[in-house]
Design an enzyme around this catalytic site. Structure first.
Site: not given
Ligand SMILES: Cc1cc2nc3c(=O)[nH]c(=O)nc-3n(C[C@H](O)[C@H](O)[C@H](O)COP(=O)(O)OP(=O)(O)OC[C@H]3O[C@@H](n4cnc5c(N)ncnc54)[C@H](O)[C@@H]3O)c2cc1C
Length: 437
Positions: A226, A267, A328, A363
């Site tokens: 990012h 980006r 990011h 992305r």
């Molecule tokens: C600061 C920031 C700002 C962002 N802003 C945006 C935005 O404005 N718009 C947008 O579209 N995207 C944005 N993104 C990206 C987006 O938030 C993420 O890509 C998305 O939320 C990912 O969702 P997810 O459910 O795949 O993973 P996550 O929400 O990261 O959840 C992962 C889960 O897996 C669990 N986990 C991991 N490993 C294990 C394991 N071995 N055993 C058990 N549990 C485990 C974790 O504890 C967590 O609960 C942003 C990301 C960041 C970091």
């Protein structure tokens, strides 16, 4: 210890939660997270979530996504994401998610490389709003059991069929969770990097297991840096200064406080320009400013960013913000089809740990929450409609021992980084610019 369930979902971000909500009520679900429920990157999302706001925008949305992804995107995935976006947003609204409105009409914002405003948002805490409301729904469901502070450390699999996971509690107790279906929703890989906007416990655990169990991976070297995170001398998670700040008119300045770049480039291109500027100036960061915008607008539109910068002694209504690029987002991951099925039977992957090719090589801003939700629902619906009991559960794990936790984690990290490096070498490119910590 032995546990059983119909579907094991590993990860409690938007992908895991929404998948759980879309599975049939008569299926028993265990939702596992290695940390607390609020510690997911989903909670951190600031900018917003893209949506197809009117049919006329379909082509423009499609080509913006393709262009940002350097046309390496899977076109069918992009189409599916855009086509299903209104349905997903309606689901969110039905769960009580509030997006900004004026006079009863949705407000849309714009970010880098979008040719029109098509992003729904909730102040600058869209992720918290969406994830919090999904979580509240999940907690109401009698068929979903949540296990916090419980880590997946292995897959139980035999003959390319997954029949559950091995778990480790924070006290170090190992349990075998047998499941007819397993969904990996473990998020990104920022925890492998010294400078990242991600939570440090997000270390790509599913990817290491995929490598160990020969599950197909895709685009492992597609890592998004990012362009604008808050520069601090100390190490630790980097605070994101959302792209929507630039979307609302912020300027990027060099050390002479003059603009040096189009702030709304995609980006990856903007990141390169910032690195070049820092190299040219020999500086540790560049500057971002919104001081030319109305002070009340800044405080109202970006309360979280305003507050966080204040804590660092920067009043963004008057002062420039020092920013640097940081890791990011991970566009690559476990290869999946349009139903989020992996190459292993009875194993699905959703959210940032998966790769359906929707983002190509880069992305487009605010496509990640949307993609996670759309393809998590696809997985849930597919599991629900094709559900069959898994009759191949075998006695575990060929005498495997899991006591040596620290060594296993270190080896996992090495495996992932080696794989990224191997793919980079093959393709003779290096997208990952910041150091691994
Ligand atoms: C600061 C920031 C700002 C962002 N802003 C945006 C935005 O404005 N718009 C947008 O579209 N995207 C944005 N993104 C990206 C987006 O938030 C993420 O890509 C998305 O939320 C990912 O969702 P997810 O459910 O795949 O993973 P996550 O929400 O990261 O959840 C992962 C889960 O897996 C669990 N986990 C991991 N490993 C294990 C394991 N071995 N055993 C058990 N549990 C485990 C974790 O504890 C967590 O609960 C942003 C990301 C960041 C970091």
């Amino acid at each position: 210890m032995k546990l059983e369930t119909d579907v094991a979902i590993i990860g409690a971000g938007v992908a895991g939660l929404y998948c759980a909500l879309n599975l049939p009520d008569d299926k028993k679900i265990k939702l596992i997270t290695k940390s607390s429920l609020e510690m997911s990157d989903s909670y951190l999302a600031q900018g917003g979530i893209c949506v197809l706001k009117e049919e006329e925008d379909f082509d423009s949305f499609f080509w913006d996504t393709m262009k940002a992804g350097h046309y390496e995107n899977n076109q069918a995935s992009v189409r599916q994401m855009i086509r299903k976006s209104p349905e997903v947003v309606n689901d969110l609204i039905s769960y009580g998610v509030e997006f900004e409105q004026k006079d009863g009409k949705m407000l849309y914002t714009k970010e880098g490389a979008h040719s029109t405003a098509r992003i729904l948002y909730h102040r600058d805490i869209t992720g918290q709003e969406i994830t919090g409301k999904l979580l509240a729904q999940v907690k109401k469901k009698k068929n979903i059991e949540i296990m916090e502070y419980t880590e997946m450390i292995d897959l139980i699999c035999y003959n390319n069929r997954c029949s559950g996971v091995m778990l480790r509690s924070k006290e170090g107790v190992i349990a075998r969770l047998e499941a007819h279906y397993t969904v990996l929703a473990t998020g990104g890989i920022g925890g492998l990097y010294q400078d990242s906007t991600n939570y440090p416990h997000l270390t790509g655990d599913s990817l290491a297991l995929a490598i160990r169990h020969q599950i197909n991976l895709k685009n492992m070297n597609y890592i998004q840096i990012h362009p604008t995170t808050l520069f601090m001398e100390r190490t630790g998670r980097r605070f994101l200064i959302s792209e929507s700040v630039r979307g609302e008119g912020a300027y990027l300045l060099g050390s002479n406080k003059e603009r040096f770049v189009d702030e709304l480039l995609p980006r990856d291109m903007l990141t390169q320009k910032i690195y070049q500027q820092m190299k040219k100036e020999g500086s540790k960061h560049v500057w971002l400013t919104v001081a030319h915008l109305e002070s009340d607008f800044i405080k109202q539109r970006f309360p979280n960013i305003y507050q966080r910068c204040m804590e660092e002694g920067i009043d963004i209504t008057r002062q420039c913000i020092p920013v640097i690029p940081a890791q990011h987002y991970f566009m690559g991951g476990i290869e999946v089809d349009l139903y989020s099925k992996t190459s292993m039977e009875h194993l699905y992957a959703v959210g940032e740990t998966s790769c359906n090719g929707v983002h190509g090589a880069n992305r487009l801003a605010s496509n990640s929450l949307l993609e996670s939700l759309v393809f998590a629902k696809e997985a849930a619906v597919h599991i629900g409609s094709t559900f069959e009991k898994n009759n191949t559960i075998k006695p575990l794990a060929d005498g495997k021992v899991y006591e040596n936790y620290e060594q296993i984690k270190a080896a996992d990290k090495k495996l992932i980084l080696q794989e990224i490096e191997r793919v980079n070498q093959n393709e003779q490119r290096n997208i990952t610019q910041n150091k691994c910590g």
